[in-house]
Design an enzyme around this catalytic site. Sequence first.
Site, PDB file in Angstrom:
ATOM      1  N   LYS A  66      33.671  43.263  40.273  1.00 25.93           N
ATOM      2  CA  LYS A  66      34.143  43.373  38.881  1.00 25.93           C
ATOM      3  C   LYS A  66      33.595  42.280  37.966  1.00 25.93           C
ATOM      4  O   LYS A  66      33.449  42.489  36.771  1.00 25.93           O
ATOM      5  CB  LYS A  66      35.670  43.354  38.846  1.00 25.93           C
ATOM      6  CG  LYS A  66      36.230  44.670  39.338  1.00 25.93           C
ATOM      7  CD  LYS A  66      37.728  44.763  39.266  1.00 25.93           C
ATOM      8  CE  LYS A  66      38.100  46.142  39.796  1.00 25.93           C
ATOM      9  NZ  LYS A  66      39.492  46.401  39.862  1.00 25.93           N
ATOM     10  N   ASP A 103      42.130  47.976  33.931  1.00 24.28           N
ATOM     11  CA  ASP A 103      43.110  47.566  34.948  1.00 24.28           C
ATOM     12  C   ASP A 103      44.361  46.924  34.326  1.00 24.28           C
ATOM     13  O   ASP A 103      45.488  47.194  34.762  1.00 24.28           O
ATOM     14  CB  ASP A 103      42.506  46.515  35.899  1.00 24.28           C
ATOM     15  CG  ASP A 103      41.649  47.137  36.993  1.00 24.28           C
ATOM     16  OD1 ASP A 103      41.815  48.339  37.279  1.00 24.28           O
ATOM     17  OD2 ASP A 103      40.820  46.404  37.563  1.00 24.28           O
TER      18      ASP A 103
HETATM   19  P1  NAP Z   1      37.741  40.655  44.061  1.00 26.67           P
HETATM   20  O1  NAP Z   1      37.357  40.459  42.658  1.00 26.67           O
HETATM   21  O2  NAP Z   1      36.696  40.674  45.098  1.00 26.67           O
HETATM   22  O3  NAP Z   1      38.833  39.524  44.444  1.00 26.67           O
HETATM   23  C1  NAP Z   1      39.365  39.479  45.733  1.00 26.67           C
HETATM   24  C2  NAP Z   1      40.450  38.405  45.803  1.00 26.67           C
HETATM   25  O4  NAP Z   1      41.045  38.474  47.096  1.00 26.67           O
HETATM   26  C3  NAP Z   1      39.892  37.006  45.649  1.00 26.67           C
HETATM   27  O5  NAP Z   1      40.881  36.218  45.044  1.00 26.67           O
HETATM   28  C4  NAP Z   1      39.657  36.560  47.087  1.00 26.67           C
HETATM   29  O6  NAP Z   1      39.801  35.166  47.293  1.00 26.67           O
HETATM   30  C5  NAP Z   1      40.832  37.227  47.782  1.00 26.67           C
HETATM   31  N1  NAP Z   1      40.498  37.525  49.189  1.00 26.67           N
HETATM   32  C6  NAP Z   1      39.530  38.348  49.647  1.00 26.67           C
HETATM   33  N2  NAP Z   1      39.526  38.367  50.986  1.00 26.67           N
HETATM   34  C7  NAP Z   1      40.524  37.520  51.383  1.00 26.67           C
HETATM   35  C8  NAP Z   1      41.007  37.076  52.638  1.00 26.67           C
HETATM   36  N3  NAP Z   1      40.485  37.534  53.781  1.00 26.67           N
HETATM   37  N4  NAP Z   1      42.030  36.192  52.675  1.00 26.67           N
HETATM   38  C9  NAP Z   1      42.583  35.721  51.518  1.00 26.67           C
HETATM   39  N5  NAP Z   1      42.153  36.090  50.295  1.00 26.67           N
HETATM   40  C10 NAP Z   1      41.135  36.977  50.223  1.00 26.67           C
HETATM   41  O7  NAP Z   1      38.556  42.032  44.251  1.00 26.67           O
HETATM   42  P2  NAP Z   1      39.467  42.787  43.149  1.00 26.67           P
HETATM   43  O8  NAP Z   1      38.643  43.773  42.457  1.00 26.67           O
HETATM   44  O9  NAP Z   1      40.216  41.774  42.392  1.00 26.67           O
HETATM   45  O10 NAP Z   1      40.486  43.634  44.097  1.00 26.67           O
HETATM   46  C11 NAP Z   1      41.521  43.002  44.802  1.00 26.67           C
HETATM   47  C12 NAP Z   1      42.451  44.057  45.412  1.00 26.67           C
HETATM   48  O11 NAP Z   1      43.149  44.769  44.391  1.00 26.67           O
HETATM   49  C13 NAP Z   1      41.716  45.117  46.234  1.00 26.67           C
HETATM   50  O12 NAP Z   1      42.522  45.443  47.349  1.00 26.67           O
HETATM   51  C14 NAP Z   1      41.631  46.293  45.286  1.00 26.67           C
HETATM   52  O13 NAP Z   1      41.530  47.536  45.961  1.00 26.67           O
HETATM   53  C15 NAP Z   1      42.966  46.167  44.566  1.00 26.67           C
HETATM   54  N6  NAP Z   1      42.943  46.806  43.240  1.00 26.67           N
HETATM   55  C16 NAP Z   1      43.704  47.912  43.047  1.00 26.67           C
HETATM   56  C17 NAP Z   1      43.709  48.516  41.813  1.00 26.67           C
HETATM   57  C18 NAP Z   1      44.551  49.724  41.572  1.00 26.67           C
HETATM   58  O14 NAP Z   1      44.272  50.458  40.624  1.00 26.67           O
HETATM   59  N7  NAP Z   1      45.561  49.969  42.359  1.00 26.67           N
HETATM   60  C19 NAP Z   1      42.928  48.010  40.763  1.00 26.67           C
HETATM   61  C20 NAP Z   1      42.179  46.879  41.005  1.00 26.67           C
HETATM   62  C21 NAP Z   1      42.180  46.291  42.263  1.00 26.67           C
HETATM   63  P3  NAP Z   1      38.567  34.140  47.060  1.00 26.67           P
HETATM   64  O15 NAP Z   1      38.467  33.962  45.572  1.00 26.67           O
HETATM   65  O16 NAP Z   1      39.037  32.922  47.757  1.00 26.67           O
HETATM   66  O17 NAP Z   1      37.348  34.787  47.657  1.00 26.67           O
END
Ligand code: NAP
Length: 286
Positions: A66, A103
């Site tokens: 993103k 979002d």
């Molecule tokens: P992103 O930008 O890649 O951010 C991921 C976040 O999760 C970062 O803060 C990362 O920490 C942390 N993380 C990743 N792997 C981890 C681990 N093994 N242990 C601890 N922390 C971890 O992803 P995103 O787009 O924000 O999405 C995050 C989640 O929200 C996903 O599951 C996505 O499917 C969900 N989501 C859902 C919707 C919906 O419409 N329902 C919309 C958006 C997102 P670091 O910064 O330390 O790497």
Amino acid sequence: MLKYGLIGYPLGHSLSAVMHNAALRHLGIEAQYCLFEIAPRRLKGFMLRLRDKGDIRGLNITIPYKQRVMKYLDRLDNSARDIGAVNTIKREPDGRLAGFNTDGCAFMRRLRELGFSPRGKRIAILGAGGAARAVALGLAREAPQVIRIYNRHLRRAKQLAGFVRRQFEVNIEAADDIAGLDIPGVDLLVNATPLGMQPKDACLVDEGSFSRGILVYDLIYNPPRSELLLRAQRQGARTENGLKMLLYQGAQAFNLWTNLPAPERIMEAAISPSPVCRAAKSIYAQ
Ligand code: NAP
């Protein structure tokens, strides 16, 4: 045929194609929504070639891209600039690629439906990525008492807190460690990390620490009940998964791409975890 789609990695969990293809079919639009599972080393090439792929009219962006796609776009809508992340790209009539973020509105719309007002509330967010940014910005607008961000990499949590503070007079801080998460002192806990999507994932919050009054909102929708939500439910906490947010952010993206009102009921039926859908979608069988 025109195309829409989703870029992310991995994409095995996604219900976006089911949802958008149902909407396209319902409105008789001859287009297909595809999943583009792009490994990190291929993202740059994909984004550079996107400019010439005129048949792709719109894209959604999911984990982990993103923020990374922003530099390849010609224009950012205020929604994306304010949040600092893009979840929707639209090819404009002149061919330019514009970035939006749907979002934040989707999350806040669902929160309102749940009857939760952030004003004066104590909020904890797990994660500091693209989704956490949208959530934090949406909540910061509504005068909470405090927002605390817990993230694996503290630097990123601090960046997000600073980014929000520059836009709003709000008490937002990066927490040093998840161990300091004081659940009884929190009214709303949001999980914006992917932890919980895989059965082997660790759960960041201990069993037994949820208070009854808390709302636990996990942005994950597949599985429908993550370990975090199961633990919270067992203690009588209110819980919400990410399905309605998926629907609302997708509906707004559909409207941006097609200039048509999104058929939300059709989209919702397509992703509802009814017994029939569950059997049909291997995704729920994980
Ligand atoms: P992103 O930008 O890649 O951010 C991921 C976040 O999760 C970062 O803060 C990362 O920490 C942390 N993380 C990743 N792997 C981890 C681990 N093994 N242990 C601890 N922390 C971890 O992803 P995103 O787009 O924000 O999405 C995050 C989640 O929200 C996903 O599951 C996505 O499917 C969900 N989501 C859902 C919707 C919906 O419409 N329902 C919309 C958006 C997102 P670091 O910064 O330390 O790497």
